[in-house]
Design an enzyme around this catalytic site. Structure first.
Site, PDB file in Angstrom:
ATOM      1  N   TYR A 162      22.305   3.842   1.913  1.00 54.45           N
ATOM      2  CA  TYR A 162      21.377   3.349   3.253  1.00 54.45           C
ATOM      3  C   TYR A 162      21.748   5.259   3.776  1.00 54.45           C
ATOM      4  CZ  TYR A 162      18.853   2.481   7.291  1.00 54.45           C
ATOM      5  OH  TYR A 162      18.022   2.316   8.384  1.00 54.45           O
ATOM      6  N   LYS A 166      19.265   8.159   3.832  1.00 60.34           N
ATOM      7  CA  LYS A 166      18.702   8.283   5.353  1.00 60.34           C
ATOM      8  C   LYS A 166      19.149   9.716   5.521  1.00 60.34           C
ATOM      9  CE  LYS A 166      16.452   4.891   6.678  1.00 60.34           C
ATOM     10  NZ  LYS A 166      14.491   4.842   6.736  1.00 60.34           N
TER      11      LYS A 166
HETATM   12  N1  NAD Z   1      14.914  -1.803  13.097  1.00 63.13           N
HETATM   13  C1  NAD Z   1      16.062  -0.783  13.328  1.00 63.13           C
HETATM   14  O1  NAD Z   1      16.473  -1.268  14.063  1.00 63.13           O
HETATM   15  C2  NAD Z   1      16.401   0.654  12.817  1.00 63.13           C
HETATM   16  C3  NAD Z   1      17.382   1.613  12.811  1.00 63.13           C
HETATM   17  C4  NAD Z   1      17.449   2.439  12.532  1.00 63.13           C
HETATM   18  C5  NAD Z   1      16.894   3.002  11.110  1.00 63.13           C
HETATM   19  N2  NAD Z   1      15.164   1.660  10.584  1.00 63.13           N
HETATM   20  C6  NAD Z   1      14.583   2.540   9.709  1.00 63.13           C
HETATM   21  O2  NAD Z   1      13.037   2.098   9.938  1.00 63.13           O
HETATM   22  C7  NAD Z   1      12.699   2.171   9.322  1.00 63.13           C
HETATM   23  C8  NAD Z   1      11.408   0.259   9.616  1.00 63.13           C
HETATM   24  O3  NAD Z   1      13.223  -0.567   9.956  1.00 63.13           O
HETATM   25  P1  NAD Z   1      12.129  -1.949  10.553  1.00 63.13           P
HETATM   26  O4  NAD Z   1      13.707  -2.526  10.875  1.00 63.13           O
HETATM   27  O5  NAD Z   1      11.071  -1.625  11.436  1.00 63.13           O
HETATM   28  O6  NAD Z   1      11.835  -2.329   9.101  1.00 63.13           O
HETATM   29  P2  NAD Z   1      11.404  -4.160   8.332  1.00 63.13           P
HETATM   30  O7  NAD Z   1      12.384  -4.416   7.585  1.00 63.13           O
HETATM   31  O8  NAD Z   1      11.025  -4.765   9.766  1.00 63.13           O
HETATM   32  O9  NAD Z   1      10.170  -2.804   7.848  1.00 63.13           O
HETATM   33  C9  NAD Z   1       9.957  -2.566   7.170  1.00 63.13           C
HETATM   34  C10 NAD Z   1       8.811  -2.694   5.605  1.00 63.13           C
HETATM   35  O10 NAD Z   1       8.865  -2.223   4.595  1.00 63.13           O
HETATM   36  C11 NAD Z   1       7.703  -3.213   3.687  1.00 63.13           C
HETATM   37  N3  NAD Z   1       8.749  -1.699   1.937  1.00 63.13           N
HETATM   38  C12 NAD Z   1       9.619  -2.445   1.877  1.00 63.13           C
HETATM   39  N4  NAD Z   1       9.503  -1.876   0.371  1.00 63.13           N
HETATM   40  C13 NAD Z   1       8.599  -1.230   0.121  1.00 63.13           C
HETATM   41  C14 NAD Z   1       7.693  -0.705  -0.487  1.00 63.13           C
HETATM   42  N5  NAD Z   1       8.634  -0.356  -1.840  1.00 63.13           N
HETATM   43  N6  NAD Z   1       6.564  -0.185  -0.148  1.00 63.13           N
HETATM   44  C15 NAD Z   1       6.152  -0.779   0.729  1.00 63.13           C
HETATM   45  N7  NAD Z   1       6.512  -1.424   1.823  1.00 63.13           N
HETATM   46  C16 NAD Z   1       8.152  -1.522   1.713  1.00 63.13           C
HETATM   47  C17 NAD Z   1       8.940  -3.963   3.533  1.00 63.13           C
HETATM   48  O11 NAD Z   1       7.743  -4.991   3.179  1.00 63.13           O
HETATM   49  C18 NAD Z   1       8.845  -4.691   5.229  1.00 63.13           C
HETATM   50  O12 NAD Z   1       7.635  -5.226   6.168  1.00 63.13           O
HETATM   51  C19 NAD Z   1      13.415   1.676   8.256  1.00 63.13           C
HETATM   52  O13 NAD Z   1      12.994   2.570   7.452  1.00 63.13           O
HETATM   53  C20 NAD Z   1      14.603   1.420   8.776  1.00 63.13           C
HETATM   54  O14 NAD Z   1      15.864   1.893   7.421  1.00 63.13           O
HETATM   55  C21 NAD Z   1      15.493   0.895  11.718  1.00 63.13           C
END
Ligand code: NAD
Length: 276
Positions: A162, A166
């Protein structure tokens, strides 16, 4: 703030992406809600998360369509952009947000843990950006917002896959910002910290024309705080007019550069104060 624009938001069926899709629609843009509805580890598909967000946007008087194609495939990215053009006639904003996790301590990380995470985050961000770039160039304008992570910018246990993905996205964003500046296209990254609904306001702002002049930057959002991250620059240097040997490096490097080494910290060490 984005009235009349068309936005594609990946991973918009849940979490942060859902919050962004809803706010971007409230602020006047038509939205392509892309989400395959996979599990956190990337398994399975489910059309309902994307459709539910589309329904919610329409109920509030907004415009939206769903796409359940995986962004990991280049041809799907082209199809998603085609669907946006067919439904709304243009594309102005791409939010690269979809992602999966396969956390494993490094000596147990499998090839598929590595390649599946890179396929969705890094290749998916490239595929979607590349598909939109043609359109942005023709329109002479557009905005990319990509989700990175403090796991990459600072570090975390069990996330080498990851972190690589990223950090790759940071390079992708900066490369796009440099190459597409001449077409009035901007590209920025956000590192979110949980609190999904708190990430949307900065995303919408960066996607809007009000953010003119802001490109190639890395922001962070933690609850009510917004951060600007620095980017690697030389912090200290040493030189010898007669050149270096392994031996004289061994004698001098630690003493000269060591005080400026970056400690092996994790996000929690760096963000040590309570969220505001
Ligand atoms: N939640 C956090 O605290 C956090 C922290 C740092 C970074 N992020 C980043 O922010 C973004 C969103 O995070 P989140 O927690 O809301 O994630 P989440 O898991 O709630 O949602 C991610 C969505 O992406 C979709 N997805 C996965 N693979 C896919 C594909 N191949 N094509 C289309 N859609 C696809 C999934 O179905 C899911 O609904 C991510 O990139 C994550 O790495 C989140």
């Amino acid at each position: 703030m984005v009235a009349g624009k068309v936005a594609i938001v990946t991973g918009a069926g849940r979490g942060i992406g859902r919050g962004i899709a809803l706010m971007i629609a409230r602020e006047g843009a038509a939205v392509v809600v892309c989400d395959i509805g996979a599990s956190l580890e990337g398994a399975g598909t489910d059309a309902s998360p994307a459709q539910e967000v589309v329904d919610e946007i329409k109920r509030s008087g907004g415009k939206a369509i769903a796409s359940t194609l995986s962004i990991a495939e280049p041809k799907n990215a082209d199809e998603i952009v085609k669907a946006a053009l067919a439904a709304f006639g243009r594309v102005d904003i791409l939010v690269n947000n979809a992602g999966i996790l396969r956390d494993r301590i490094f000596h147990r990380m499998s090839w598929s843990d590595w390649s599946d995470v890179l396929a969705v985050h890094l290749n998916g961000s490239f595929n979607m950006s590349r598909a939109c770039a043609v359109q942005f160039r023709e329109q002479n304008g557009g905005a990319f917002v990509h989700m990175t992570s403090t796991s990459a910018l600072v570090g975390n246990f069990g996330q080498a896959n990851y972190m690589a993905a990223k950090f790759g996205i940071v390079g992708l964003s900066r490369g796009i910002a440099l190459d597409m500046q001449r077409f009035q296209v901007r590209s920025n990254c956000i590192a979110p910290f949980a609190w999904p609904e708190k990430i949307a306001p900065l995303t919408v702002y960066l996607a809007s024309d009000r953010a003119e002049g802001i490109s190639g930057q890395i922001f962070g959002v933690r609850n009510n705080e917004i951060f600007l991250f620095n980017q690697p620059r030389v912090v200290r240097s040493i030189h010898r007019s007669d050149g270096w040997t392994p031996e004289n490096i061994a004698q001098q490097l630690k003493g000269a550069l060591g005080p400026s080494f970056t400690p092996l910290e994790r996000s929690t060490d760096v963000f040590s104060w309570d969220p505001v």
